[in-house]
Motif scaffolding. Structure first.
Motif, PDB file in Angstrom:
ATOM      1  N   ALA A 193      57.449 -20.926  29.772  1.00 43.65           N
ATOM      2  CA  ALA A 193      56.035 -21.243  29.974  1.00 43.65           C
ATOM      3  C   ALA A 193      55.148 -20.450  29.019  1.00 43.65           C
ATOM      4  CB  ALA A 193      55.637 -20.963  31.426  1.00 43.65           C
ATOM      5  N   VAL A 194      55.458 -19.180  28.854  1.00 47.41           N
ATOM      6  CA  VAL A 194      54.668 -18.340  27.946  1.00 47.41           C
ATOM      7  C   VAL A 194      54.788 -18.846  26.511  1.00 47.41           C
ATOM      8  CG1 VAL A 194      54.523 -16.038  26.909  1.00 47.41           C
ATOM      9  CG2 VAL A 194      54.714 -16.274  29.398  1.00 47.41           C
ATOM     10  N   MET A 195      56.005 -19.153  26.101  1.00 52.66           N
ATOM     11  CA  MET A 195      56.236 -19.630  24.741  1.00 52.66           C
ATOM     12  C   MET A 195      55.528 -20.960  24.504  1.00 52.66           C
ATOM     13  SD  MET A 195      59.958 -19.995  22.940  1.00 52.66           S
ATOM     14  CE  MET A 195      60.169 -20.443  21.224  1.00 52.66           C
ATOM     15  N   ALA A 196      55.622 -21.888  25.456  1.00 51.22           N
ATOM     16  CA  ALA A 196      54.964 -23.190  25.324  1.00 51.22           C
ATOM     17  C   ALA A 196      53.447 -23.033  25.243  1.00 51.22           C
ATOM     18  CB  ALA A 196      55.341 -24.083  26.502  1.00 51.22           C
ATOM     19  N   ALA A 197      52.893 -22.187  26.097  1.00 49.40           N
ATOM     20  CA  ALA A 197      51.443 -21.988  26.108  1.00 49.40           C
ATOM     21  C   ALA A 197      50.954 -21.363  24.807  1.00 49.40           C
ATOM     22  CB  ALA A 197      51.052 -21.103  27.294  1.00 49.40           C
TER      23      ALA A 197
ATOM     24  N   ASN B 262      37.747 -20.520  27.566  1.00 49.21           N
ATOM     25  CA  ASN B 262      37.639 -21.749  26.773  1.00 49.21           C
ATOM     26  C   ASN B 262      38.794 -22.714  27.004  1.00 49.21           C
ATOM     27  OD1 ASN B 262      35.232 -20.872  25.606  1.00 49.21           O
ATOM     28  ND2 ASN B 262      36.309 -19.862  23.926  1.00 49.21           N
ATOM     29  N   TYR B 263      39.544 -22.486  28.079  1.00 53.47           N
ATOM     30  CA  TYR B 263      40.590 -23.404  28.475  1.00 53.47           C
ATOM     31  C   TYR B 263      40.451 -23.724  29.955  1.00 53.47           C
ATOM     32  CZ  TYR B 263      42.946 -22.696  24.038  1.00 53.47           C
ATOM     33  OH  TYR B 263      43.246 -22.658  22.696  1.00 53.47           O
ATOM     34  N   GLN B 264      40.728 -24.955  30.294  1.00 56.89           N
ATOM     35  CA  GLN B 264      40.669 -25.402  31.681  1.00 56.89           C
ATOM     36  C   GLN B 264      42.004 -26.040  32.044  1.00 56.89           C
ATOM     37  OE1 GLN B 264      38.417 -29.040  32.656  1.00 56.89           O
ATOM     38  NE2 GLN B 264      37.360 -27.845  34.224  1.00 56.89           N
ATOM     39  N   ILE B 265      42.628 -25.554  33.104  1.00 55.07           N
ATOM     40  CA  ILE B 265      43.864 -26.145  33.599  1.00 55.07           C
ATOM     41  C   ILE B 265      43.494 -27.192  34.639  1.00 55.07           C
ATOM     42  CG2 ILE B 265      46.128 -25.720  34.590  1.00 55.07           C
ATOM     43  CD1 ILE B 265      45.568 -24.214  31.963  1.00 55.07           C
ATOM     44  N   ASN B 266      43.830 -28.439  34.360  1.00 56.97           N
ATOM     45  CA  ASN B 266      43.420 -29.537  35.233  1.00 56.97           C
ATOM     46  C   ASN B 266      44.573 -30.529  35.364  1.00 56.97           C
ATOM     47  OD1 ASN B 266      42.301 -31.715  36.535  1.00 56.97           O
ATOM     48  ND2 ASN B 266      40.424 -31.756  35.320  1.00 56.97           N
ATOM     49  N   THR B 267      45.224 -30.524  36.519  1.00 52.20           N
ATOM     50  CA  THR B 267      46.381 -31.401  36.724  1.00 52.20           C
ATOM     51  C   THR B 267      45.978 -32.862  36.855  1.00 52.20           C
ATOM     52  OG1 THR B 267      46.269 -31.052  39.114  1.00 52.20           O
ATOM     53  CG2 THR B 267      47.691 -29.577  37.852  1.00 52.20           C
ATOM     54  N   ASN B 268      44.687 -33.135  37.068  1.00 52.24           N
ATOM     55  CA  ASN B 268      44.224 -34.506  37.277  1.00 52.24           C
ATOM     56  C   ASN B 268      43.474 -35.082  36.085  1.00 52.24           C
ATOM     57  OD1 ASN B 268      45.163 -34.597  40.027  1.00 52.24           O
ATOM     58  ND2 ASN B 268      43.421 -33.305  40.578  1.00 52.24           N
ATOM     59  N   SER B 269      43.392 -34.347  35.006  1.00 49.92           N
ATOM     60  CA  SER B 269      42.626 -34.811  33.845  1.00 49.92           C
ATOM     61  C   SER B 269      43.202 -36.124  33.303  1.00 49.92           C
ATOM     62  CB  SER B 269      42.644 -33.751  32.741  1.00 49.92           C
ATOM     63  OG  SER B 269      42.019 -34.245  31.578  1.00 49.92           O
ATOM     64  N   GLU B 270      42.317 -37.072  33.003  1.00 54.03           N
ATOM     65  CA  GLU B 270      42.732 -38.347  32.416  1.00 54.03           C
ATOM     66  C   GLU B 270      42.645 -38.330  30.896  1.00 54.03           C
ATOM     67  OE1 GLU B 270      40.527 -41.487  34.201  1.00 54.03           O
ATOM     68  OE2 GLU B 270      41.358 -41.149  36.217  1.00 54.03           O
ATOM     69  N   ALA B 271      42.039 -37.274  30.342  1.00 57.58           N
ATOM     70  CA  ALA B 271      41.915 -37.175  28.886  1.00 57.58           C
ATOM     71  C   ALA B 271      42.105 -35.728  28.444  1.00 57.58           C
ATOM     72  CB  ALA B 271      40.559 -37.701  28.434  1.00 57.58           C
TER      73      ALA B 271
ATOM     74  N   LEU C 232      52.099 -31.336  34.136  1.00 59.79           N
ATOM     75  CA  LEU C 232      52.798 -32.427  34.812  1.00 59.79           C
ATOM     76  C   LEU C 232      53.892 -31.915  35.746  1.00 59.79           C
ATOM     77  CD1 LEU C 232      53.108 -34.973  31.856  1.00 59.79           C
ATOM     78  CD2 LEU C 232      51.346 -34.836  33.625  1.00 59.79           C
ATOM     79  N   ASN C 233      54.182 -30.635  35.675  1.00 58.96           N
ATOM     80  CA  ASN C 233      55.095 -29.959  36.610  1.00 58.96           C
ATOM     81  C   ASN C 233      54.482 -28.621  36.972  1.00 58.96           C
ATOM     82  OD1 ASN C 233      57.281 -31.368  34.455  1.00 58.96           O
ATOM     83  ND2 ASN C 233      57.772 -31.637  36.612  1.00 58.96           N
ATOM     84  N   ASP C 234      55.061 -27.958  37.961  1.00 62.75           N
ATOM     85  CA  ASP C 234      54.641 -26.594  38.257  1.00 62.75           C
ATOM     86  C   ASP C 234      55.022 -25.705  37.083  1.00 62.75           C
ATOM     87  OD1 ASP C 234      53.659 -27.257  40.749  1.00 62.75           O
ATOM     88  OD2 ASP C 234      55.551 -26.842  41.779  1.00 62.75           O
ATOM     89  N   ILE C 235      54.030 -25.036  36.522  1.00 61.90           N
ATOM     90  CA  ILE C 235      54.234 -24.158  35.372  1.00 61.90           C
ATOM     91  C   ILE C 235      53.934 -22.726  35.804  1.00 61.90           C
ATOM     92  CG2 ILE C 235      53.530 -23.606  33.018  1.00 61.90           C
ATOM     93  CD1 ILE C 235      54.939 -26.284  33.223  1.00 61.90           C
TER      94      ILE C 235
ATOM     95  N   LEU D 228      50.482 -19.929  32.137  1.00 56.99           N
ATOM     96  CA  LEU D 228      49.126 -20.470  32.137  1.00 56.99           C
ATOM     97  C   LEU D 228      48.080 -19.403  31.846  1.00 56.99           C
ATOM     98  CD1 LEU D 228      49.331 -22.891  35.210  1.00 56.99           C
ATOM     99  CD2 LEU D 228      49.552 -23.443  32.777  1.00 56.99           C
ATOM    100  N   SER D 229      48.392 -18.152  32.184  1.00 56.84           N
ATOM    101  CA  SER D 229      47.432 -17.067  31.941  1.00 56.84           C
ATOM    102  C   SER D 229      47.256 -16.784  30.461  1.00 56.84           C
ATOM    103  CB  SER D 229      47.885 -15.793  32.661  1.00 56.84           C
ATOM    104  OG  SER D 229      49.084 -15.278  32.092  1.00 56.84           O
ATOM    105  N   VAL D 230      48.141 -17.313  29.611  1.00 57.01           N
ATOM    106  CA  VAL D 230      48.018 -17.134  28.170  1.00 57.01           C
ATOM    107  C   VAL D 230      46.714 -17.750  27.649  1.00 57.01           C
ATOM    108  CG1 VAL D 230      48.995 -17.884  25.944  1.00 57.01           C
ATOM    109  CG2 VAL D 230      50.487 -16.962  27.733  1.00 57.01           C
TER     110      VAL D 230
END
Length: 398
Positions: A292-296, A29-38, A15-18, A23-25
């Motif tokens: 960001a690293v800690m959150a991820a 099997n992970y997809q970064i999608n700023t527009n995902s509705e679910a 929801l913000n620039d991270i 994000l590289s963490v």
């Protein structure tokens, strides 16, 4: 492949620039999608989530920062969504700014710099004007002065220790100090048994506590009547900790010498002897990356193993992951809940390999590792049986 060996793509919505380092963490099997509705999880910094709806798949929210006022935590708790923050990840950045402004305010540096800029058109007279005008900005050294630190968490402990190294006397107050912090805190930090004791002795006071019903307006007329006259108050925690009307009067009367705040508003900007900082406490490249690293990492660990660290609404809980099927259940903290969960497992002839339960307020969280090899047909049955138990909020099988 995930730790479970199951191919599943988790969607992370930002929801913000991270920071890309954070994000590289996630990796495969992970997809970064700023527009995902679910999305499965959300990462954010200051985005206001109070008016949003982010889909029924949401399992986790992580704020790359300490405060979570921009997240409706109670709402997501009732939905069984874990909310993480990143305490300590930006502690060094905040500490450096606290000490910088402490020294700069004591030396009248900010006022001096602004005055010097007014000499821009004085030509050859500038050096002479500087020499004659500098006396109005004579300040004080911090060596030997007394600093009061309210709140000895990640930031407060760093400030206290480094202030000692600057030859200051340091008095700390924190009735809820953790064991980990106690290990990190210098034994030379004096302990105040009451806030009143700290207020009466300190030349500088820095506050590092969250904003709650108890701490809101903690700096008010009553306090300003007992503090050491001319004290400098530094607020890099929350603007709401200070009663604005009361501190305006205290500044005018000289009870407070200066108020340094990272949370200026129009009223604050109009006050005398205020040093307004444009919310720069954690604004360093290193801090943003650390948060960001800690959150991820916290989101990734939760999605893959169910383990929880640094949540503001779920209990801290960890069970070493062995690769077995794991059942996680977030539920009301009521009697016999664990017994009902184990009965549901037993009814399907499933043996428990390991188990842990922790509570936090009105809710609790249970993780169960299942000994048996669990085929796909059993999973829906198990989920259904668990959901039938009164007081279950969410359940997940990893």
């Amino acid at each position: 492949m995930s730790k479970t060996g199951v191919e599943k793509v988790n969607t992370i919505k930002t929801l913000n620039d991270i920071s890309e380092k954070g994000l590289s963490v996630f990796g495969e099997n992970y997809q970064i999608n700023t527009n995902s509705e679910a999305p499965d999880a959300i990462m954010l910094r200051s985005f206001n989530m109070h008016d949003g709806d982010f889909g029924g798949k949401l399992k986790a929210i992580a704020r790359a920062g300490a405060g979570v006022n921009n997240i409706p935590v109670e709402k997501y708790t009732e939905q069984g969504v874990v909310v993480f923050n990143t305490p300590g990840a930006n502690a060094n950045a905040v500490k450096e700014l606290v000490l910088t402004t402490l020294m700069a305010s004591s030396r009248n540096l900010f006022a001096g710099v602004e005055w010097a800029k007014t000499l821009v058109n004085e030509g050859d007279q500038v050096p002479k004007l500087v020499e004659s005008g500098k006396k109005q900005f004579v300040g004080n050294e911090i060596k030997g002065k007394t600093l009061g630190v309210i709140g000895l968490g990640a930031v407060g402990a760093l400030v206290a220790n480094d202030a000692l190294n600057l030859d200051m006397n340091v008095i700390g107050f924190d009735p809820f100090m953790s064991v980990d912090t106690a290990w990190d805190l210098s034994r030379n930090v004096q302990r105040a048994m009451t806030l009143e004791e700290l207020y009466a002795k300190c030349d500088f006071i820095t506050v590092h506590v969250p904003f709650t019903k108890e701490t809101g307006g903690m700096f008010n007329e009553d306090i300003f009547n007992i503090i050491k006259p001319g004290v400098h108050i530094l607020n890099f925690s929350r603007g709401e900790l200070v009663n604005e009307k009361d501190i305006e009067v205290a500044l005018k009367e000289g009870k407070v010498g200066k108020y340094i705040t990272d949370f200026p508003n129009e009223n604050i900007l109009k006050m005398e002897n205020v040093i307004p900082i444009p919310h720069l406490g954690a604004s360093t490249q290193e801090s943003e990356e650390n948060c960001a690293v800690m959150a991820a990492r916290q989101i990734k660990e939760f999605l893959e193993t169910g383990n929880i660290k640094n949540s503001v609404n779920f209990p801290r809980i960890a069970l070493p992951y062995s690769g077995k099927r794991r059942l996680t259940v977030f539920h009301k903290n009521v009697p016999n809940m664990v017994g009902q969960i184990t009965t549901a497992l037993s009814s399907l002839n499933l043996n428990i390999a390991d188990m842990v339960n922790r509570s936090r307020g009105d809710h609790a969280y249970t993780m169960v590792d299942i000994e048996n090899t669990v085929n796909g047909d059993v999973i829906p049955c198990l989920e259904e049986k668990i959901k039938e138990i009164e007081g279950i909020v969410t359940t997940r099988i990893i």
